[in-house]
Structure formats: C-alpha cells, structure tokens
Design an enzyme around this catalytic site. Sequence first.
Site, PDB file in Angstrom:
ATOM      1  N   THR A  45     -43.385 -44.961  31.745  1.00 21.81           N
ATOM      2  CA  THR A  45     -42.039 -44.562  31.659  1.00 21.81           C
ATOM      3  C   THR A  45     -41.876 -43.862  30.383  1.00 21.81           C
ATOM      4  O   THR A  45     -41.276 -44.376  29.315  1.00 21.81           O
ATOM      5  CB  THR A  45     -41.073 -45.803  31.513  1.00 21.81           C
ATOM      6  OG1 THR A  45     -41.585 -46.675  32.909  1.00 21.81           O
ATOM      7  CG2 THR A  45     -39.663 -45.443  32.061  1.00 21.81           C
TER       8      THR A  45
ATOM      9  N   TYR B 151     -47.159 -52.136  31.457  1.00 24.65           N
ATOM     10  CA  TYR B 151     -45.800 -51.441  31.636  1.00 24.65           C
ATOM     11  C   TYR B 151     -45.508 -50.825  30.205  1.00 24.65           C
ATOM     12  O   TYR B 151     -45.253 -51.529  29.082  1.00 24.65           O
ATOM     13  CB  TYR B 151     -44.620 -52.776  31.707  1.00 24.65           C
ATOM     14  CG  TYR B 151     -43.099 -52.293  31.783  1.00 24.65           C
ATOM     15  CD1 TYR B 151     -42.667 -50.966  31.757  1.00 24.65           C
ATOM     16  CD2 TYR B 151     -42.383 -53.095  32.067  1.00 24.65           C
ATOM     17  CE1 TYR B 151     -41.537 -50.535  31.925  1.00 24.65           C
ATOM     18  CE2 TYR B 151     -40.915 -52.862  32.349  1.00 24.65           C
ATOM     19  CZ  TYR B 151     -40.584 -51.517  31.882  1.00 24.65           C
ATOM     20  OH  TYR B 151     -39.253 -51.110  32.223  1.00 24.65           O
TER      21      TYR B 151
ATOM     22  N   GLU C 142     -35.331 -39.670  37.434  1.00 25.56           N
ATOM     23  CA  GLU C 142     -34.936 -38.594  37.089  1.00 25.56           C
ATOM     24  C   GLU C 142     -36.118 -37.247  37.214  1.00 25.56           C
ATOM     25  O   GLU C 142     -35.885 -36.247  37.200  1.00 25.56           O
ATOM     26  CB  GLU C 142     -33.935 -38.305  36.265  1.00 25.56           C
ATOM     27  CG  GLU C 142     -34.267 -38.767  34.953  1.00 25.56           C
ATOM     28  CD  GLU C 142     -34.069 -40.338  34.640  1.00 25.56           C
ATOM     29  OE1 GLU C 142     -34.422 -41.033  35.852  1.00 25.56           O
ATOM     30  OE2 GLU C 142     -33.688 -40.914  33.614  1.00 25.56           O
TER      31      GLU C 142
ATOM     32  N   SER D 159     -37.046 -54.365  33.604  1.00 23.13           N
ATOM     33  CA  SER D 159     -36.104 -54.214  32.608  1.00 23.13           C
ATOM     34  C   SER D 159     -34.791 -54.125  33.744  1.00 23.13           C
ATOM     35  O   SER D 159     -33.870 -54.879  33.359  1.00 23.13           O
ATOM     36  CB  SER D 159     -36.058 -52.740  32.069  1.00 23.13           C
ATOM     37  OG  SER D 159     -37.308 -52.503  31.712  1.00 23.13           O
ATOM     38  N   THR D 160     -34.630 -53.806  34.888  1.00 22.63           N
ATOM     39  CA  THR D 160     -33.802 -53.423  35.809  1.00 22.63           C
ATOM     40  C   THR D 160     -33.263 -54.976  36.373  1.00 22.63           C
ATOM     41  O   THR D 160     -32.231 -55.228  36.464  1.00 22.63           O
ATOM     42  CB  THR D 160     -33.958 -52.753  36.954  1.00 22.63           C
ATOM     43  OG1 THR D 160     -34.520 -51.463  36.436  1.00 22.63           O
ATOM     44  CG2 THR D 160     -32.767 -52.534  38.106  1.00 22.63           C
TER      45      THR D 160
ATOM     46  N   LYS E 118     -47.587 -48.445  34.479  1.00 24.26           N
ATOM     47  CA  LYS E 118     -46.244 -48.014  34.666  1.00 24.26           C
ATOM     48  C   LYS E 118     -45.815 -47.231  33.445  1.00 24.26           C
ATOM     49  O   LYS E 118     -45.634 -47.557  32.597  1.00 24.26           O
ATOM     50  CB  LYS E 118     -45.368 -49.073  34.979  1.00 24.26           C
ATOM     51  CG  LYS E 118     -43.970 -48.669  35.196  1.00 24.26           C
ATOM     52  CD  LYS E 118     -43.009 -49.862  35.788  1.00 24.26           C
ATOM     53  CE  LYS E 118     -41.982 -50.065  35.103  1.00 24.26           C
ATOM     54  NZ  LYS E 118     -40.973 -48.941  34.676  1.00 24.26           N
TER      55      LYS E 118
ATOM     56  N   GLY F 207     -42.132 -43.901  36.073  1.00 31.75           N
ATOM     57  CA  GLY F 207     -41.189 -44.828  35.437  1.00 31.75           C
ATOM     58  C   GLY F 207     -39.670 -44.101  35.328  1.00 31.75           C
ATOM     59  O   GLY F 207     -38.893 -44.703  35.719  1.00 31.75           O
TER      60      GLY F 207
ATOM     61  N   ILE G  96     -41.884 -46.647  40.279  1.00 37.56           N
ATOM     62  CA  ILE G  96     -41.224 -47.688  40.192  1.00 37.56           C
ATOM     63  C   ILE G  96     -39.741 -47.189  39.442  1.00 37.56           C
ATOM     64  O   ILE G  96     -39.740 -46.973  38.476  1.00 37.56           O
ATOM     65  CB  ILE G  96     -41.793 -48.801  39.410  1.00 37.56           C
ATOM     66  CG1 ILE G  96     -43.417 -49.147  39.817  1.00 37.56           C
ATOM     67  CG2 ILE G  96     -41.205 -49.961  39.058  1.00 37.56           C
ATOM     68  CD1 ILE G  96     -44.345 -49.731  39.065  1.00 37.56           C
TER      69      ILE G  96
END
Length: 288
Positions: free
Chosen positions: A163, A133, A188, A44-45, A161, A185, A202
Amino acid sequence: MNGLYTALMCSFDEKGNVNEKGLREIVRHNIDVQQVDGLYVNGSTGENFLISKEQKKQIFDVVNNEAGNDVKLIAQVGALDLDEAVELATYATDLGYNAISAVTPFYYKFDFEEIKDYYNTILDSVDNDLIIYSIPALTGVNMNLEQFGELFKNEKVIGVKFTAPDFFLLERIRHAYPNKLIFSGFDEMLLSASVLNVDGAIGSTFNVNGRRAKQIYELAQKGQIDEARDVQKVTNDLIAEILDNGLYPTIKEILKYKGVDAGVCRKPMKSLDPEGVTNAQHIADKHL
Ligand SMILES: CC(=O)N[C@@H]([C@@H](O)[C@H](O)[C@H](O)CO)[C@@H](O)CC(=O)C(=O)O
C-alpha cells in the site's frame, strides 16, 4: 491466493461492541453482491487498531463462520504487543484462515533487524503462510527492495500487501521476486498496479465497489487497457468523493443505504453528521 480481497469493514454499535448480525451482513454483501475472491479481516478498514484482542478474536470467529468455504480468508494479526500477534496468528490459523498477514511494527522507530525478528517470531509459532502488510503512510516504515528480499527468505512469507504509491519499488519487487504474491493496496491506483502484474488487490472501497475493482483487474490482465482505464476513471470519481466525505464512515453509510447493517465507527473515529449522511447517500445514488 490470487485475486481481489475486500479489506472488510466491521459493524460496531454505539457502545463500540461488535454487532455480529451486521458483520454477517457485511460478509454476505461482499461475497454475494460484490463477488470478491476473499476477505482481509481486521485490517485498517476493520478498525483493528481501535479494538481489543477479544474483539479481534470475535471478528475472526464470526467472519469465518459466515463465510465458510465461500471465499479465501486472510487474518491480519499484526500488533505492537508481539505476544498478542502470536496469539492471534495461532487463533486464526486454528480456525482455518488461509493465510495470516501482519502490519509492520510501528510507532517506535524499529530498525530492520527488529522488524525481521517480529515476523520470524510470529511465523515460528504458527503453521501458516504470511503476507507482509506494508503501509508506510500510516506506519512510517519504509522498506527497500533488499529488505523485502530479506523477509522473503523465510519461505512462509508468501507475499506483500503493498500500500504505497511507489511504482518503481513495486516493479522492482515484481521483477526480483516473481514467485511471491503482491497485492495492491490503493484502490485508486489499481490499474497502474495491475499493469505491473500484481497478483491481486486488497481494498476498503471493495466493500461497495468490488465488482468494478474486479473488472479493472481482469481487463488489465487481458491487456484491455483502454477499457480498464474507463472503469478506473468511474471508480476514482467515486473514491474521490468518498475520501472527501470521510473514508470509513462514508463506506459504512453507503452500506447502510444499501440495506446492510454496517453500524458506526469506533471512537475516536467520528461518525458522519446529518450533512455527511446525506452526502454519502448522494454519492451512492450518483456512482453506484
Ligand atoms: C488506509 C486504507 O484504508 N487503505 C486501504 C485502501 O483500500 C484505501 O482505503 C483506498 O485506496 C482509499 O484511499 C487499504 O490499503 C487498507 C487495507 O487493505 C486494510 O484495511 O488493511
């Protein structure tokens, strides 16, 4: 494959082309300055869902060429066009990527059999390991423990992963599948995930805050939770301000402020206005 992986940014020019020199600088910054263990490429990043198949291949090439054997490389190849996903998986595998990863198919409401077929089709075509993912907030695809278990039956699926802010499910997966890799993922929430014994993480903010992320992970592994909490607090002060100012454009602006040619975001993602640029620089001065 354990460790901390940067969800790698890509540098684009104003016309949306890959800026290869800038991308190389981002790779080097992550390896030499942030000292992460690996790079997660075209996630995504990396604005993967905004670019063409040819650009994805170009990015796989450049990153592989710049990183060499310095760190582990994971290629995110997931795409709604399954033929494209297979082609990218083959391409990255031939380049020598250590593993591939694929986002759950999204937009259409695929049932679980369709999701399973998607992963098995990709895996049948390549001799490589795969990391699922899972990012329900963006894909709308929520899989339960049994469904993860079904996908894990394929031995080439080596992990996930994860998230999602669902620590109940994360703990259940950890307990049920101790031999599968779980990468956290959400940067924070890294400490909370580390306490549950994930195998790594990640993250997008590792592009600028990788060293602190590694500290959090390693302190948690050693059971030094108070110290880890302090580093997570400082990290979250940074992440909160980055999110407020616009996630990817702000990380790019901070990289540029640090001398890394991170370029601009691909449209329709917008870049920062002058006030946003000033804010990003203040965030860097204050927190990094
Ligand atoms: C949607 C998104 O960007 N999520 C990030 C996080 O690192 C996230 O940016 C960070 O925790 C701030 O919320 C990663 O999970 C994404 C990621 O690994 C990727 O680029 O594929």
